[in-house]
Motif scaffolding. Structure first.
Motif, PDB file in Angstrom:
ATOM      1  N   THR C  46       4.301   5.316   2.589  1.00 11.98           N
ATOM      2  CA  THR C  46       4.049   5.675   4.084  1.00 11.98           C
ATOM      3  C   THR C  46       5.334   6.167   4.661  1.00 11.98           C
ATOM      4  O   THR C  46       5.383   7.139   5.256  1.00 11.98           O
ATOM      5  CB  THR C  46       3.549   4.405   4.783  1.00 11.98           C
ATOM      6  OG1 THR C  46       2.369   3.942   4.021  1.00 11.98           O
ATOM      7  CG2 THR C  46       3.064   4.630   6.131  1.00 11.98           C
ATOM      8  N   GLN C  86      -4.086   5.278   7.681  1.00 15.11           N
ATOM      9  CA  GLN C  86      -4.392   4.303   6.913  1.00 15.11           C
ATOM     10  C   GLN C  86      -5.570   3.760   7.402  1.00 15.11           C
ATOM     11  O   GLN C  86      -6.579   3.475   6.881  1.00 15.11           O
ATOM     12  CB  GLN C  86      -3.000   3.278   6.401  1.00 15.11           C
ATOM     13  CG  GLN C  86      -3.889   2.312   5.353  1.00 15.11           C
ATOM     14  CD  GLN C  86      -2.479   1.517   4.651  1.00 15.11           C
ATOM     15  OE1 GLN C  86      -1.630   2.050   4.966  1.00 15.11           O
ATOM     16  NE2 GLN C  86      -2.983   0.569   3.910  1.00 15.11           N
ATOM     17  N   ASP C 163      -3.204   8.835   3.830  1.00 18.81           N
ATOM     18  CA  ASP C 163      -2.652   7.560   3.545  1.00 18.81           C
ATOM     19  C   ASP C 163      -3.427   6.425   3.147  1.00 18.81           C
ATOM     20  O   ASP C 163      -4.310   5.828   3.937  1.00 18.81           O
ATOM     21  CB  ASP C 163      -1.912   7.101   4.785  1.00 18.81           C
ATOM     22  CG  ASP C 163      -0.733   6.123   4.266  1.00 18.81           C
ATOM     23  OD1 ASP C 163      -0.541   5.739   3.312  1.00 18.81           O
ATOM     24  OD2 ASP C 163      -0.137   5.675   5.193  1.00 18.81           O
ATOM     25  N   GLU C 164      -3.511   6.174   1.963  1.00 23.20           N
ATOM     26  CA  GLU C 164      -4.438   5.049   1.233  1.00 23.20           C
ATOM     27  C   GLU C 164      -5.820   5.218   1.793  1.00 23.20           C
ATOM     28  O   GLU C 164      -6.295   4.280   2.312  1.00 23.20           O
ATOM     29  CB  GLU C 164      -3.914   3.692   1.811  1.00 23.20           C
ATOM     30  CG  GLU C 164      -2.380   3.226   1.637  1.00 23.20           C
ATOM     31  CD  GLU C 164      -2.302   2.660   0.167  1.00 23.20           C
ATOM     32  OE1 GLU C 164      -3.197   2.429  -0.466  1.00 23.20           O
ATOM     33  OE2 GLU C 164      -0.944   2.161  -0.127  1.00 23.20           O
TER      34      GLU C 164
END
Ligand code: ADP
Ligand code: MG
Lengths: 249, 179, 247
Positions: C46, C86, C163-164
């Motif tokens: 991140t 995320q 992100d994820e």
């Protein structure tokens, strides 16, 4: 909470320009404050009629506004008990007066009418439209950054359900570890509020990153307003109505 | 260190919005501490004063009041409207503005001593009752004694509790917040 | 046109101690890349991607977008590099799906007509058009993720960072999200995706970058790198589940 949210629809009240709706609301609340008992009763009937058309019947109103009605009753009796005049009922040497009844009735009725006005506005208007109207009204006022205010309003409305969710979770987490058995009230308050605030401020930090990632700037495209072309008529009729009830006294 | 021009302006906006939301929610949820459940609305007003700079603290309360007047359901019990100001609790609502400002001014910008924070919170709370009680007396047309009995005495223990809690929370929260 | 879209040059960003952060990252992203950035929790994924659009500033090193340092013009960088965060709940700003999607272009002060056209286009592409008046808070996890994508797609980015994206999603939502990623990649967007579970996207990726303790440990062809993943704390997608969990 559920009552005070936007109910989709395409009635006259839904499609009216928001700025016009806000103006009408101010106009009517002022008229209500200036008029007497008959004017308020007429106003109440008209508003109930409009709400019925919007799908909020009297039964739903009473069940959803229980707390508010309770408060109203309280105000009514307070006022009734303290106004001097001719005794109407006497209990244990404590007298309730006729004048008190009239003035208490008027005050609580005014409250009810003003509240219903607000309800009509929130039921027929998306919160972002109100936000846009606030921005528009503040444009000519110097020293008030209207775009910043609009963004703050929008964000605050967004944070509310988030905080409520967090609050529920924190309460469960604290109670699951018997935090509710603590005796010291300060500790209990801090134990509830601190995790809630910590969590909420962390989401605020995340949100500020998300806004920066999408190029947040105060120099934004202006909001748009829709109108159905009937604003003139509605404002005219409302004026006549207000003048009518104010003159009636 | 991350000194982009945007960073300067966006954080206070978001924190102010957060306090607006907290003040609104504080009016809706009652916390069961002690025999009488208390609402946290005025505690969040104090907290806004303790954490935000004066201009932002006053600004955030002003926007909160504005939202209520414009018809958004943010006042106690999900009510709203300009008519609320003329009601018995209108004085308390309006008092939040000077209270938040005063608290923020007293608690100051730089060195935050515990004494100063406590003083700021007490002053803020005092302002609320200084506005609220006379207003209540005027609207309900009652004597001073009755106004105090209805609008202040029952809330004093809660107010003390909230002042202490607000100071503790503010001191814990400050390290997390970077403008 | 130059094929290099984004390039980082000995990028270093340390948090306090010299233990956590990212160190000496040299990475090149081409216009037609689909990069999977793999690594276990806390290895700095991140932190790295937040440098790509200037949310974090490097202690040392530079990020070049189209050959220009991104700090020269952050607005352009943030328009060209779209980021899907995320947690889907904390990146939603407005209170209807339509307004949420319009937030970016409104910030760029585009005309109202252009915004409406772009928003309708993006919502249709992601299958959200019928939900345009809904409050985003009431959407499902998969729909929220797609809404976040719509919100950056209207700004016509060159690079989209996820992100994820598979965290907290159920199987059908993962499948539909992978389809969306494939569509986006085919329509000419470069993609960077951080994940600790590479299985859903390993067949789509053109390049895999493995990070550990803030440094790039391996980069190259995803399939041939798969066997070495386990030594960096990431599950090898080709090991059968049953075998991976046999203790
Ligand atoms: N704002 C910050 N301050 C201090 N340390 C941080 C901060 N953000 C991240 N870190 C640390 O940097 C490391 C990398 O974090 P991160 O990039 O979020 O990892 P990943 O996304 O790969 O899980 C972690 O050890 C984390 O604790
Ligand atoms: Mg991460």
């Amino acid at each position: 909470m559920t009552l005070f949210s936007y109910h989709p629809g395409d009635t006259l009240w839904h499609t009216l320009d928001v700025r016009c709706k806000c103006l009408l609301m101010c106009l009517l609340s002022l008229a209500v404050l200036k008029t007497g008992l008959p004017g308020n009763i007429i106003c109440l009937c008209v508003l109930m009629g409009i709400l019925k058309m919007l799908g909020v019947g009297p039964v739903k109103l009473v069940t959803q506004l229980k707390c508010f009605l309770l408060l109203l009753t309280l105000i009514f009796f307070c006022r009734w008990a303290v106004t001097p005049g001719h005794p109407m009922v006497t209990l244990h040497g404590f007298s309730l007066t006729r004048q008190g009844f009239a003035s208490a009735g008027l005050v609580s009725l005014r409250f009810l009418v003003v509240m219903l006005l607000g309800l009509i506005l929130t039921v027929t208007t998306r919160s972002m439209e109100i936000k846009a109207a606030v921005q528009w009204f503040f444009k000519p006022v110097p020293f008030i950054p209207e775009k910043r205010v609009a963004v703050m309003v929008g964000l605050a409305l967004k944070f509310m359900p988030l905080i409520l969710d967090n609050a529920r979770e924190v309460t469960h987490a604290v109670n699951a570890r018997c935090g509710n058995l603590r005796k010291n009230p300060v500790r209990r308050l801090v134990n509830l509020a601190w995790p809630l605030l910590k969590k909420t401020f962390q989401s605020a930090d995340d949100l500020s990153l998300a806004m920066q990632a999408r190029c947040y700037s105060e120099n934004r495209t202006d909001a748009r307003f829709f109108s159905n072309g009937k604003e003139g008529w509605v404002v005219g009729l409302t004026f006549i109505f207000c003048a009518g009830i104010v003159l009636m006294g | 260190m991350n000194g982009t021009p945007m960073d300067v302006s966006i954080k206070p906006i978001i924190y102010s919005a957060l306090f607006i939301a907290l003040i609104s929610i504080g009016a809706m949820i009652a916390v069961p501490v002690g025999p009488v459940p208390i609402v946290l609305q005025n505690m969040f007003v104090l907290l806004a004063g303790l954490i935000l700079p004066p201009a932002w603290a006053a600004g955030c309360v002003a926007v909160y009041l504005l939202m209520g007047f414009a018809g958004l359901p943010v006042f106690a019990g999900g009510t709203s409207g300009i008519g609320k100001v003329f009601g018995p609790t209108g004085g308390y609502l309006l008092s939040y503005l000077p209270a938040a400002f005063l608290t923020a001014v007293i608690s100051g910008r730089a060195a935050k001593s515990l004494v100063r924070d406590c003083g700021a919170a007490i002053a803020g709370m005092a302002v609320m009752y200084m506005f609220g009680v006379p207003w209540l007396k005027w609207v309900l047309a009652v004597s001073w004694g009755k106004a105090l009995a209805a609008g202040m005495y029952p809330f004093v223990p809660g107010a003390v509790l909230k002042i202490i809690a607000a100071v503790i929370i503010a001191r814990k929260l400050r390290p997390l917040i970077r403008f | 046109m130059d094929t290099v879209l984004l390039k980082t040059d000995h990028l270093t960003h340390a948090f306090g101690s010299e233990q956590s952060g990212i160190f000496d990252i040299c990475l090149t992203i081409a216009r037609d890349d689909f990069i999977v950035l793999a690594g276990k929790n806390g290895c700095g994924k991140t932190t790295l991607i937040r440098h790509f659009n200037g949310l974090l500033m490097p202690d040392r090193g530079r990020v070049l977008l189209d050959g220009q340092d991104i700090q020269k013009n952050l607005t352009v960088a943030r328009k060209k590099v779209g980021m899907v965060f995320q947690d889907p709940d904390t990146q939603i700003i407005a209170d209807t799906v339509f307004d949420e999607t319009a937030f970016g272009p409104e910030n760029l002060n585009m005309g109202r007509e252009a915004i409406n056209a772009g928003v309708i286009n993006a919502l249709k592409l992601l299958g959200l058009y019928h939900l345009r008046d809904r409050n985003p808070a009431t959407l499902s996890g998969g729909e929220k993720r797609r809404l976040a994508i719509a919100g950056i797609l209207v700004m016509a980015p060159d690079l989209i960072i996820f992100d994820e994206p598979f965290a907290n999603l159920d199987y059908p939502s993962i499948v539909s999200l992978v389809r969306v990623c494939r569509t986006l990649h085919r329509s000419g967007h470069a993609i960077v995706m951080t994940t600790h579970d590479v299985a859903p996207v390993i067949m789509l990726a053109t390049k895999m970058v493995v990070m550990d303790k803030g440094r790039i440990k391996e980069q190259g062809d995803p399939i041939s790198l798969a066997p070495c993943l386990e030594s960096y704390g990431v599950k090898n997608p080709f090991t059968p589940m049953a075998q991976a969990w046999a203790l």
